[in-house]
Design a protein around this motif. Structure first.
Motif, PDB file in Angstrom:
ATOM      1  N   ILE A 261      21.978  82.685  -8.569  1.00 35.37           N
ATOM      2  CA  ILE A 261      23.246  83.421  -8.578  1.00 35.37           C
ATOM      3  C   ILE A 261      23.418  84.171  -9.892  1.00 35.37           C
ATOM      4  N   ARG A 303      26.852  80.465  -2.611  1.00 35.57           N
ATOM      5  CA  ARG A 303      28.107  79.923  -3.135  1.00 35.57           C
ATOM      6  C   ARG A 303      28.799  79.005  -2.127  1.00 35.57           C
ATOM      7  N   ASN A 307      30.706  75.635  -4.768  1.00 35.99           N
ATOM      8  CA  ASN A 307      31.682  75.925  -5.819  1.00 35.99           C
ATOM      9  C   ASN A 307      31.052  76.688  -6.979  1.00 35.99           C
ATOM     10  N   LEU A 308      30.156  77.589  -6.658  1.00 34.07           N
ATOM     11  CA  LEU A 308      29.459  78.375  -7.680  1.00 34.07           C
ATOM     12  C   LEU A 308      30.036  79.771  -7.740  1.00 34.07           C
TER      13      LEU A 308
END
Length: 308
Positions: A261, A303, A307-308
């Motif tokens: 990410i 995600r 919870n990213l």
């Protein structure tokens, strides 16, 4: 009418279609001197004066001022020389009118606000040199002379947007939006990051080969209609993470989603893609799908539930 005939100003007006007042003005200014006077004191004009008057009218209709016409009549400058200069001026006027027409089309079609209309008018009035300077200033302020940014800076300069003389409403709106975009310092920062990838790509970035592999898998998932937030996306994501794990074994498996990410966010800024699409619209180039990285699907899927 023969070569020796003299004509009263009223007859000259009827023959030329000019008003008596205009003919008298040209005579008083010395452009078309009268040839004599009648016994009653009225002005008379011979054939040479009539031909001279016809030339003055033609040059005036072409937009030449009286001072320039006087220089032509006095043989201080040729008609061809004047025409060449005037042609350039007319070309500029035509380009300006075309741009103005394009702005009016946008306003009439999209109902632009007074502020938007004013901005479009100002930006489209810029000369080609001034428009190019805007892009050169953007490139200089964004990339400077850093070697790490050289490739992208060269590509941006080579594909600089060039607003045509008679742009479509879409090209006008794209030009205005692009100018707002290149003035955003945060966007410039994103462009720099997309060029440099923050250092050595072998250690901290994602190689072109891996990016291409990810793009192919993401494209296949999108074409299959797989929702990145749905259960069907999970095996696709697992396959992508497996590709990344083999390419970057130094990254722990537990950290791989967050690592991916973080690096994709550097190159997946929608504004960077938007810049190139605006350039394509302005330059009237065919937009080729798949040329720009689009990792939004994967970022959404990674995600999900993390919870990213």
């Amino acid at each position: 009418m023969n070569d020796v005939a003299l004509h009263a100003i009223g007859e000259v007006a009827r023959r030329t279609g000019l008003s008596v007042k205009t003919i008298r003005f040209y005579s008083d200014s010395g452009l078309v001197p009268f040839s004599g006077r009648s016994p009653a004191g009225y002005r008379l004009y011979d054939l040479d004066a009539l031909l001279r008057l016809d030339l003055v009218r033609t040059l005036r209709e072409l937009g030449l001022d009286l001072a320039t016409i006087r220089r032509v009549l006095d043989r201080k400058v040729s008609v061809a020389e004047v025409a060449a200069v005037h042609l350039d001026a007319v070309d500029v006027q035509i380009r300006t009118l075309r741009l103005r027409r394009s702005v009016l089309r946008v306003v009439a079609t999209h109902g632009s606000s007074p502020e938007e209309t004013n901005l479009m008018h100002k930006l489209t009035r810029l000369t080609a040199t001034e428009r190019r300077r805007l892009i050169d200033d953007f490139i200089g302020a964004t990339f400077g002379t850093e070697p790490a940014y050289l490739d992208l800076a060269t590509m941006v300069r080579a594909a600089a947007p060039d607003l045509p003389d008679d742009p479509s409403p879409e090209q006008v709106r794209a030009w205005v939006e692009l100018n707002e975009l290149i003035g955003d310092e945060d966007f410039r920062d994103r462009m720099r990051k997309s060029a440099a990838r923050e250092g050595d790509r072998a250690d901290t970035g994602i190689s072109d080969e891996v990016l291409e592999a990810l793009r192919e898998r993401i494209t296949a998932a999108k074409e299959a209609g797989i929702d990145p937030l749905g259960a069907a996306a999970e095996p696709v994501v697992e396959g992508i993470l497996h590709v990344l794990a083999r390419a970057y074994p130094h990254v722990p498996d537990a950290e791989l989603p967050a690592w991916t990410i973080r690096h994709l966010e550097r190159i997946d800024d929608p504004r960077v893609e938007r810049y190139w699409r605006l350039v394509w619209v302005i330059n009237d180039w065919h937009v080729l799908p798949g040329l720009l990285p689009d990792f939004t699907w994967l970022l959404q899927a990674l995600r999900k539930d993390r919870n990213l």
